[in-house]
Design a protein around this motif. Structure first.
Motif, PDB file in Angstrom:
ATOM      1  N   PHE A 351       0.845  -1.179   0.000  1.00 28.73           N
ATOM      2  CA  PHE A 351       0.000   0.000   0.000  1.00 28.73           C
ATOM      3  C   PHE A 351       0.886   1.235   0.000  1.00 28.73           C
ATOM      4  CE2 PHE A 351      -4.083  -1.734   1.491  1.00 28.73           C
ATOM      5  CZ  PHE A 351      -4.922  -0.771   0.973  1.00 28.73           C
ATOM      6  N   TYR A 352       0.456   2.244  -0.687  1.00 32.22           N
ATOM      7  CA  TYR A 352       1.165   3.509  -0.526  1.00 32.22           C
ATOM      8  C   TYR A 352       0.686   4.112   0.781  1.00 32.22           C
ATOM      9  CZ  TYR A 352       3.196   8.012  -1.426  1.00 32.22           C
ATOM     10  OH  TYR A 352       3.961   9.141  -1.319  1.00 32.22           O
ATOM     11  N   PHE A 353       1.581   4.567   1.586  1.00 32.71           N
ATOM     12  CA  PHE A 353       1.152   5.122   2.865  1.00 32.71           C
ATOM     13  C   PHE A 353       1.894   6.403   3.169  1.00 32.71           C
ATOM     14  CE2 PHE A 353       4.181   5.019   6.348  1.00 32.71           C
ATOM     15  CZ  PHE A 353       5.264   4.419   5.714  1.00 32.71           C
ATOM     16  N   MET A 354       1.276   7.195   4.038  1.00 30.45           N
ATOM     17  CA  MET A 354       2.006   8.305   4.634  1.00 30.45           C
ATOM     18  C   MET A 354       1.452   8.465   6.044  1.00 30.45           C
ATOM     19  SD  MET A 354       0.427  11.590   2.777  1.00 30.45           S
ATOM     20  CE  MET A 354      -1.243  12.129   3.044  1.00 30.45           C
ATOM     21  N   ASN A 355       2.287   8.903   6.951  1.00 30.62           N
ATOM     22  CA  ASN A 355       1.745   9.085   8.285  1.00 30.62           C
ATOM     23  C   ASN A 355       1.238  10.515   8.441  1.00 30.62           C
ATOM     24  OD1 ASN A 355       3.874  10.703   8.983  1.00 30.62           O
ATOM     25  ND2 ASN A 355       4.953   9.123  10.107  1.00 30.62           N
ATOM     26  N   TYR A 364       3.957   0.007   2.056  1.00 32.74           N
ATOM     27  CA  TYR A 364       3.708  -0.609   3.337  1.00 32.74           C
ATOM     28  C   TYR A 364       3.047  -1.942   3.069  1.00 32.74           C
ATOM     29  CZ  TYR A 364       1.381  -0.786   7.935  1.00 32.74           C
ATOM     30  OH  TYR A 364       0.917  -1.115   9.172  1.00 32.74           O
TER      31      TYR A 364
END
Lengths: 499, 461
Positions: A351-355, A364
């Motif tokens: 998955f593309y993620f960002m916090n 991720y």
């Protein structure tokens, strides 16, 4: 909301986003008096078009007025999620649909087919301002329904009635927003914006083709051009064991791609008009004989998303989130009684993620979509299942895009302390026919049932050589008897390898 | 002659609020102050008052806070380790909830603890509480060495089925405590909902991970009261209005305090929601007890329902696709903070609401900065009235959201921006009774002090 006597689109947009606040559970739509949808919001993609169209269908066929609230769970009227019930009503000339999800028991049918235990054709739950007591009495007498079902319905009705009051106040307070001219202009703006967003991306085409375990062929071509998005399902087989409706297919395509092109917060009739979806008559994506909703939901949504995502990946490449197998194998454990324990397990997927602060971004690998689908220790033990171990195992399928260690697959070992029935809704995509090596490498979930050998200790390392029961399955649902003291081992699958 | 006082403190992310009441007559407020901690620390505020009033003798101090909120978006638990039953190291991760997920993007809360700080230990208790695999003392000893090497300070002990038989848990906790580690035993905490393991483990881990920040808060408060009162007199409320030290439950105390105080004093009807227009947060508070939904998923921590509104004080502005000025969805932080606090450079909601209170220079600076953005919009705005226009817009948006969110007949307006905007908001809110509680008369710290005083008297009795 008036700024210097002007009316702003942004303020109207904020207003319509606030409308769905009381109904966050499942789905909401808001339609102009002429039936054009101004806003649809749902977390279940397959319900998108149903939410947009069902209010007008009800209005056309039934005497819907401002003192009546209709409800139904009829798939042909657009209620396309298992356990979902739609509530349709009119207020100040505008049409609304609220979809709530109710906790129905699975498999209450004696034939063992998972389907809705309760069929509700469109019916007035409130008529001339009064609650229809007959309906509530009949629910009370239905043994397939949980005891609090009527209470949940009443609580939804209360929310709707409060909503109607609030909306009525709003139309009085901001009359400038609720004219035909203004709402039409809003739709025109949304259309222009969505068209612009599609054009900003590379205009190209790609395809995906696969064979299902149930022997059907599934084929799709995705193309974008100046006029919008074209999705063509020609070549897809007629339904053998799985089939879903027009509205279902359109809903998933629209919802999924509006997220890709980043206008998901403006899903409405105008932005949907940019989609041309070609479905061969009587194919499994526009079936006349529909699968039960549980199967359509479990299989239809993942097939469509997996295929569309693969097409997008081929068009847009690695700046996008990697495609993966969207399918989540579902397992059920059943006691002799009708009690079920459900467990949904994701295959490892990137998955593309960002916090929150965007400090970290990247890919991720995620095993589970939401903790709610995976039981806790006490839920297992209350069901007479001992969790022996739940370990990650290092896989050789290292995902090159991942910033995480390659330990994305895991092994769950369970032991039963009583005889149980084990039901599995397994993978459906048997073979990807598209010549694209990026998408062809993946491992499926493997499940083994092992009789309890004498003196076996609990070390998970001992469970390596069982015979998988999941090979060569061509049914959408398979059942086994899981005898007392036997072990069940589940190894998660891994999505496509992307280099 | 010495005058005994009791103190109430609300310590937010960056703002604090302090009230000193006469212990003999708590209706007498001796001192009250609200400050922005980075510019005017609590210590300075308190010490300057005490210097002018040497007769003051500080008795009990009662504290509620939201100080740890600011760290929830950061990676927590640097020195926090977990000891987990071998084979279940990923049990908590498998139950992790994501904040937001679409098919193309996933927003995750930063990890609660890193993989390399999770240590498996061979032991197993069955769901009936039978020991299936005993603990090995040598293994535990070598694990302690590893923890020391990793410089772990706080250790969470998460064993499968420990609620059925806690013998292994006890041994491990005792060994670790004897070795000087700070040990977090999920069964020893005052958490609710012990029905399932993963919310309990998660809460325990958050408790351990926020401990450092609570210690920081404790140090700030201790420093402010240095030489004024002993550390034992610093009382941190928990969500049940008991005292449990600077711990996670203190984070949820204020909601309970505000409803308890206002209902008890008949300032509001029992079944009402609070529309909180605070310095740091705009939210709808409801008096319903729930399990806290943390950024990492459901927990066992008790809290009152708090719904954060779409607009928050540190949201800024941008030109959107309609070519209109729109409010951002993400929040800036309070450090450096809004422009009107003289540290930040980006105009925020806070600045627009605060624009009338600024000195001439700051007002001009803010106006220039905001106007530079506003004039690029397609809609026509008046340079002279731009703050008024956007103030109205902010309030309208808040009321629109609240109107649909709250299902109570009475809505209580409270917070820094409440009093000034009450009349406008009352006019805009349809079909509900809007009741104003003035923060200038009933501050957060005043309520905390008074609830503390009640509690003190109950204990005496």
């Amino acid at each position: 909301m008036k700024l210097n006597t002007q009316t702003r689109w942004s303020d109207f947009h904020h207003l319509i986003e606030c409308l769905s606040e009381p109904f966050n559970s499942c789905g909401f739509s808001f339609l102009k008096p002429d039936g054009k949808c101004l806003h649809v919001k749902t977390s279940l993609s397959q319900t998108t078009l149903g939410l947009m169209q069902s209010p007008m269908l009800i209005k056309n066929f039934f005497p819907l007025d401002e003192d009546t609230i209709y409800f139904h769970n009829e798939p042909s009227f657009g209620c396309l999620t298992y356990g979902g019930i739609q509530f349709i009503f009119l207020q100040s000339g505008f049409l609304f649909c609220v979809q709530e999800k109710f906790d129905f028991l699975w498999n209450t049918e004696s034939k063992g087919k998972p389907t809705d235990p309760l069929k509700i054709p469109p019916f007035p739950l409130i008529e001339k301002g009064k609650i229809n007591d007959f309906i509530f009495e009949s629910f009370k007498a239905n043994p397939n329904l949980k005891s609090d079902f009527s209470e949940q319905l009443k609580s939804t009705l209360k929310k709707i009635q409060l909503f109607k009051q609030n909306f009525s106040h709003l139309t009085t307070k901001y009359p400038q927003f609720f004219t035909d001219e203004f709402t039409q202009k809003y739709l025109d703006y949304c259309l222009d914006e969505a068209r612009f967003k599609i054009r900003q991306k590379v205009l190209s085409q790609s395809g995906y083709e696969c064979e299902l375990t149930t022997k059907e062929t599934f084929r799709v071509k995705l193309a974008t051009d100046e006029s919008g998005v074209k999705i063509d399902f020609q070549g897809t087989s007629a339904p053998q064991k799985i089939g879903f409706s027009d509205l279902f297919t359109d809903g998933v395509c629209f919802h999924f791609l509006s997220h890709c092109y980043q206008f998901s917060h403006k899903m409405n009739s105008a932005t949907f008009s940019l989609f041309k979806i070609i479905k061969p008559q009587h194919s499994l994506v526009a079936a006349k004989q529909l699968s039960p909703l549980v199967l359509a939901e479990n299989y239809g949504v993942p097939i469509l998303k997996t295929a569309l995502h693969s097409c997008l990946w081929n068009i847009y490449g690695k700046n996008q989130t990697a495609p993966h197998n969207y399918f989540q194998p579902i397992m059920q454990f059943q006691k002799e009684s009708t009690d079920f324990l459900n467990m949904k397990i994701n295959n490892g997927r990137s998955f593309y993620f960002m916090n929150n602060y965007q400090q970290d971004r990247g890919y991720y690998l995620k095993n589970n979509s939401d903790g709610h689908d995976f039981p806790g220790m006490n839920e297992f033990s209350n069901f007479g299942i001992e969790v022996v171990s739940c370990e990650e195992f290092n896989s050789s399928d290292v995902n090159a895009l991942s910033q995480q260690p390659p330990s994305n697959a895991w092994k769950l070992v369970l032991k039963s302390s009583q005889n149980l029935k084990f039901i599995l809704f397994p993978e459906i995509i048997a073979k990807i026919l598209t010549k694209d090596k990026n998408l062809s490498e993946r491992t499926h979930m493997v499940i083994e049932l092992i009789p309890n050998p004498k003196n076996m200790n609990y070390s998970p390392a001992n469970f390596t050589n069982g015979t998988p029961i999941t090979s060569e399955m061509n049914e959408l649902k398979t059942e086994w008897v899981w005898e007392k003291n036997n072990f069940l081992i589940i190894r998660s699958g891994i999505s496509s390898k992307i280099i | 002659m010495k005058k005994n006082v009791i103190v109430g403190i609300f310590y937010g992310e960056s703002f604090y609020d302090i009230t000193l009441l006469s212990e003999a007559d708590p209706s007498q407020t001796l001192y009250t102050e609200r400050g922005y901690a980075p510019r005017f620390p609590l210590k300075n505020a308190l010490q300057s008052f005490i210097q002018k009033n040497p007769e003051i003798s500080i008795g009990k101090v009662f504290i509620a806070s939201r100080f740890v909120e600011k760290i929830f978006s950061y990676k927590l638990g640097g020195s926090v380790a977990q000891i987990v039953t071998k084979g279940f190291e990923k049990w908590l991760t498998l139950h992790q909830k994501t904040k937001f997920e679409s098919d193309f993007k996933i927003e995750v809360a930063p990890d609660l603890s890193s993989d390399e700080m999770i240590f498996g230990i061979n032991e197993k208790i069955s769901s009936e509480g039978k020991v299936l695999e005993p603990l090995n003392a040598n293994e535990l000893e070598s694990l302690v060495e590893q923890l020391k090497q990793k410089q772990a300070k706080r250790i969470c002990v998460h064993l499968i089925n420990a609620d059925k038989n806690n013998s292994h848990l006890k041994v491990i906790c005792n060994v670790l405590t004897a070795q000087g580690f700070e040990v977090f035993n999920p069964l020893a905490q005052n958490f609710e909902n012990k029905l399932n393991d993963y919310p309990l483990w998660r809460t325990n881990l958050i408790e351990a991970s926020t401990q450092g920040t609570f210690k920081e808060l404790h140090e700030i408060i201790k420093e402010a009261f240095k030489d004024l009162c002993s550390e034992e007199n610093l009382n941190y409320f928990d969500c049940d209005l008991n005292f449990s030290g600077p711990k996670l439950s203190n984070h949820f105390a204020f909601e309970k305090i505000i409803f308890t105080y206002l209902v008890k004093n008949r300032l509001i009807p029992e079944h009402s929601d609070i529309f909180h227009l605070g310095n740091e947060n705009f939210s709808l508070l409801s008096p319903e007890a729930i399990s806290w939904q943390s950024p990492w998923g459901i927990t066992s921590a008790k809290s009152f329902k708090r719904h954060d509104l779409k607009i928050q004080p540190t949201n800024s502005f941008y030109l959107n696709s309609f070519e209109e000025i729109e409010i951002t969805k993400s929040e800036e932080t309070f450090e450096p903070g809004p422009m009107s606090l003289e540290r930040g450079r980006i105009p925020c909601i806070y600045d627009i609401l605060n624009s009338e209170n600024l000195n001439k220079d700051l007002h001009k600076k803010l106006k220039d900065s905001f106007w530079a953005l506003v004039r690029s919009s397609q809609t026509k705005h008046s340079e002279l009235q731009t703050f008024d226009e956007f103030r109205t817009l902010i309030l309208d948006r808040l009321i629109c959201e609240i109107q649909f969110l709250s299902n109570k007949e009475t809505l209580v307006l409270y917070g820094k921006w409440a009093e000034k905007n009450y009349l406008y908001l009352k006019k805009q809110l349809s079909g509900k009774n809007l009741l104003l509680i003035k923060e200038s008369e009933v501050s957060k710290s005043l309520m905390i002090a008074k609830i503390g005083w009640d509690k003190m008297n109950q204990e005496h009795k």
